[in-house]
Scaffold this motif. Structure first.
Motif, PDB file in Angstrom:
ATOM      1  N   ALA A 171       0.838  -1.204   0.000  1.00 34.51           N
ATOM      2  CA  ALA A 171       0.000   0.000   0.000  1.00 34.51           C
ATOM      3  C   ALA A 171       0.871   1.251   0.000  1.00 34.51           C
ATOM      4  O   ALA A 171       0.602   2.207  -0.738  1.00 34.51           O
ATOM      5  CB  ALA A 171      -0.933  -0.013   1.205  1.00 34.51           C
ATOM      6  N   VAL A 172       1.910   1.256   0.815  1.00 36.24           N
ATOM      7  CA  VAL A 172       2.814   2.404   0.853  1.00 36.24           C
ATOM      8  C   VAL A 172       3.454   2.615  -0.517  1.00 36.24           C
ATOM      9  O   VAL A 172       3.537   3.747  -1.017  1.00 36.24           O
ATOM     10  CB  VAL A 172       3.899   2.203   1.935  1.00 36.24           C
ATOM     11  N   SER A 173       3.887   1.536  -1.153  1.00 35.92           N
ATOM     12  CA  SER A 173       4.507   1.649  -2.481  1.00 35.92           C
ATOM     13  C   SER A 173       3.532   2.220  -3.502  1.00 35.92           C
ATOM     14  O   SER A 173       3.919   3.020  -4.368  1.00 35.92           O
ATOM     15  CB  SER A 173       5.013   0.279  -2.947  1.00 35.92           C
ATOM     16  N   ALA A 177       3.999   5.920  -5.373  1.00 34.34           N
ATOM     17  CA  ALA A 177       4.384   5.807  -6.783  1.00 34.34           C
ATOM     18  C   ALA A 177       4.207   7.136  -7.501  1.00 34.34           C
ATOM     19  O   ALA A 177       3.425   8.007  -7.081  1.00 34.34           O
ATOM     20  CB  ALA A 177       3.545   4.724  -7.464  1.00 34.34           C
ATOM     21  N   ASP A 178       4.922   7.301  -8.594  1.00 36.94           N
ATOM     22  CA  ASP A 178       4.785   8.518  -9.403  1.00 36.94           C
ATOM     23  C   ASP A 178       3.360   8.650  -9.920  1.00 36.94           C
ATOM     24  O   ASP A 178       2.828   9.756 -10.031  1.00 36.94           O
ATOM     25  CB  ASP A 178       5.775   8.487 -10.571  1.00 36.94           C
ATOM     26  N   ASP A 179       2.745   7.517 -10.268  1.00 41.01           N
ATOM     27  CA  ASP A 179       1.349   7.490 -10.733  1.00 41.01           C
ATOM     28  C   ASP A 179       0.602   6.490  -9.843  1.00 41.01           C
ATOM     29  O   ASP A 179       0.531   5.291 -10.161  1.00 41.01           O
ATOM     30  CB  ASP A 179       1.276   7.072 -12.196  1.00 41.01           C
ATOM     31  N   PRO A 180       0.056   6.940  -8.719  1.00 44.30           N
ATOM     32  CA  PRO A 180      -0.573   6.023  -7.771  1.00 44.30           C
ATOM     33  C   PRO A 180      -1.717   5.207  -8.375  1.00 44.30           C
ATOM     34  O   PRO A 180      -1.870   4.027  -8.054  1.00 44.30           O
ATOM     35  CB  PRO A 180      -1.074   6.956  -6.664  1.00 44.30           C
ATOM     36  N   ALA A 181      -2.512   5.812  -9.247  1.00 41.62           N
ATOM     37  CA  ALA A 181      -3.640   5.084  -9.836  1.00 41.62           C
ATOM     38  C   ALA A 181      -3.138   3.931 -10.712  1.00 41.62           C
ATOM     39  O   ALA A 181      -3.682   2.816 -10.664  1.00 41.62           O
ATOM     40  CB  ALA A 181      -4.522   6.025 -10.647  1.00 41.62           C
ATOM     41  N   GLU A 182      -2.117   4.187 -11.489  1.00 40.30           N
ATOM     42  CA  GLU A 182      -1.560   3.134 -12.336  1.00 40.30           C
ATOM     43  C   GLU A 182      -0.873   2.066 -11.478  1.00 40.30           C
ATOM     44  O   GLU A 182      -0.952   0.871 -11.771  1.00 40.30           O
ATOM     45  CB  GLU A 182      -0.567   3.725 -13.335  1.00 40.30           C
ATOM     46  N   ALA A 183      -0.219   2.507 -10.415  1.00 42.55           N
ATOM     47  CA  ALA A 183       0.417   1.548  -9.502  1.00 42.55           C
ATOM     48  C   ALA A 183      -0.645   0.663  -8.858  1.00 42.55           C
ATOM     49  O   ALA A 183      -0.438  -0.551  -8.702  1.00 42.55           O
ATOM     50  CB  ALA A 183       1.211   2.290  -8.438  1.00 42.55           C
ATOM     51  N   LEU A 193       5.202  -4.283  -7.544  1.00 45.15           N
ATOM     52  CA  LEU A 193       5.442  -2.842  -7.552  1.00 45.15           C
ATOM     53  C   LEU A 193       6.874  -2.585  -7.112  1.00 45.15           C
ATOM     54  O   LEU A 193       7.433  -3.337  -6.307  1.00 45.15           O
ATOM     55  CB  LEU A 193       4.495  -2.125  -6.584  1.00 45.15           C
ATOM     56  N   ASP A 194       7.459  -1.512  -7.631  1.00 43.33           N
ATOM     57  CA  ASP A 194       8.749  -1.077  -7.115  1.00 43.33           C
ATOM     58  C   ASP A 194       8.552  -0.639  -5.670  1.00 43.33           C
ATOM     59  O   ASP A 194       7.604   0.107  -5.352  1.00 43.33           O
ATOM     60  CB  ASP A 194       9.286   0.097  -7.937  1.00 43.33           C
ATOM     61  N   SER A 195       9.398  -1.107  -4.798  1.00 46.02           N
ATOM     62  CA  SER A 195       9.285  -0.750  -3.390  1.00 46.02           C
ATOM     63  C   SER A 195       9.648   0.721  -3.203  1.00 46.02           C
ATOM     64  O   SER A 195      10.735   1.159  -3.607  1.00 46.02           O
ATOM     65  CB  SER A 195      10.206  -1.630  -2.550  1.00 46.02           C
ATOM     66  N   LYS A 196       8.722   1.478  -2.627  1.00 44.40           N
ATOM     67  CA  LYS A 196       8.952   2.901  -2.412  1.00 44.40           C
ATOM     68  C   LYS A 196       8.425   3.303  -1.042  1.00 44.40           C
ATOM     69  O   LYS A 196       7.489   2.710  -0.505  1.00 44.40           O
ATOM     70  CB  LYS A 196       8.256   3.744  -3.485  1.00 44.40           C
ATOM     71  N   THR A 197       9.034   4.333  -0.495  1.00 40.90           N
ATOM     72  CA  THR A 197       8.528   4.937   0.740  1.00 40.90           C
ATOM     73  C   THR A 197       8.537   6.447   0.562  1.00 40.90           C
ATOM     74  O   THR A 197       9.299   6.986  -0.255  1.00 40.90           O
ATOM     75  CB  THR A 197       9.392   4.563   1.958  1.00 40.90           C
ATOM     76  N   CYS A 198       7.678   7.093   1.296  1.00 44.23           N
ATOM     77  CA  CYS A 198       7.576   8.543   1.251  1.00 44.23           C
ATOM     78  C   CYS A 198       6.702   8.972   2.419  1.00 44.23           C
ATOM     79  O   CYS A 198       6.243   8.141   3.210  1.00 44.23           O
ATOM     80  CB  CYS A 198       6.962   9.012  -0.083  1.00 44.23           C
TER      81      CYS A 198
END
Length: 244
Positions: A171-173, A177-183, A193-198
């Motif tokens: 969910a965090v990733s 994401a740069d495009d959350p809807a597409e992710a 998904l590419d693992s991301k945090t923010c």
């Protein structure tokens, strides 16, 4: 007008006649003080007049709804039903629904993952979702059809396994994401998904879901705060929204 309680106590209290009284500053102060003394830690968010005389509705942070006398000396905890010519109305659930609607409306638009109709938006539904939930994925397949009907779908995060779990990380990733809807589209189809945090709202939304009574996913909350638990086909959801 008649009312039915799940608890039998205080029946005579609610048999009075006359118009509902507005909440006075004195009554509100007294009720808050009595409840604070009797139930330490109870966070009262609103006190309003009940639909019958000399009794007030007390809404709390934890979605509990109480009914109390003006002096705060007697209260009922439980479901209150109103018997009308059209059937039985759950007054307590109406209070919960109003609180749900207000709490969700307070969520910033940028913290939602939204799928909007190309044309006129006729209705909005808010869905607490878990990326790994099979029925959440099934509902996601209905999103394009819902958009075609003019229904906007807003996602809020509710990874059922809780923090520090793979579902929570997904969910965090998605939200980061740069495009959350597409992710989200990608994740709902079972792709990685590419693992991301923010700086993200996932934990806050998960806690909000717990506070408003969500225990499973998908949990669909309409604009008026009515909650529909579980997967619902797009046609039935459109009917619930008055669009068919």
């Amino acid at each position: 007008m008649k009312y039915l309680f799940t608890l039998g106590v205080m029946f005579s209290l609610f048999m009075a006649t006359g118009a509902s009284a507005e909440v006075t500053a004195k009554d509100e102060k007294q009720i808050r003080q009595r409840l604070a003394q009797a139930i330490p830690g109870l966070e009262v968010t609103r006190i309003s007049e009940a639909p019958f005389p000399d009794v007030y509705t007390v809404e709390t942070r934890g979605q509990e709804t109480l009914f109390t006398t003006a002096d705060g000396s007697h209260l009922v905890v439980g479901e209150l039903y109103q018997l009308t010519s059209g059937g039985v109305v759950n007054v307590t659930e109406q209070s919960r629904a109003r609180q749900r609607a207000e709490r969700i409306q307070a969520v910033a638009a940028e913290d939602l993952i939204s799928y909007r109709p190309k044309g006129e938006t006729k209705a909005v539904v808010n869905v607490f979702t878990d990326i790994d939930c099979p029925y959440c994925r099934k509902l996601h397949q209905e999103v394009p059809g819902l958009n075609e009907m003019g229904i906007q779908v807003n996602y809020l995060a509710f990874p059922r396994s809780g923090p520090n779990t793979p579902s929570f990380a997904k969910a965090v990733s998605a939200w980061c994401a740069d495009d959350p809807a597409e992710a989200m589209n990608r994740a709902k189809s079972g792709r990685s998904l590419d693992s991301k945090t923010c700086d993200n709202p996932v934990l806050e939304q998960f806690q909000l879901g717990q506070q408003i009574g969500i225990t499973g996913t998908p949990a669909i909350v309409l604009e008026n705060g009515t909650m529909i638990g579980g997967y619902v086909p797009k046609e039935r959801l459109a009917q619930a929204l008055g669009l068919q």
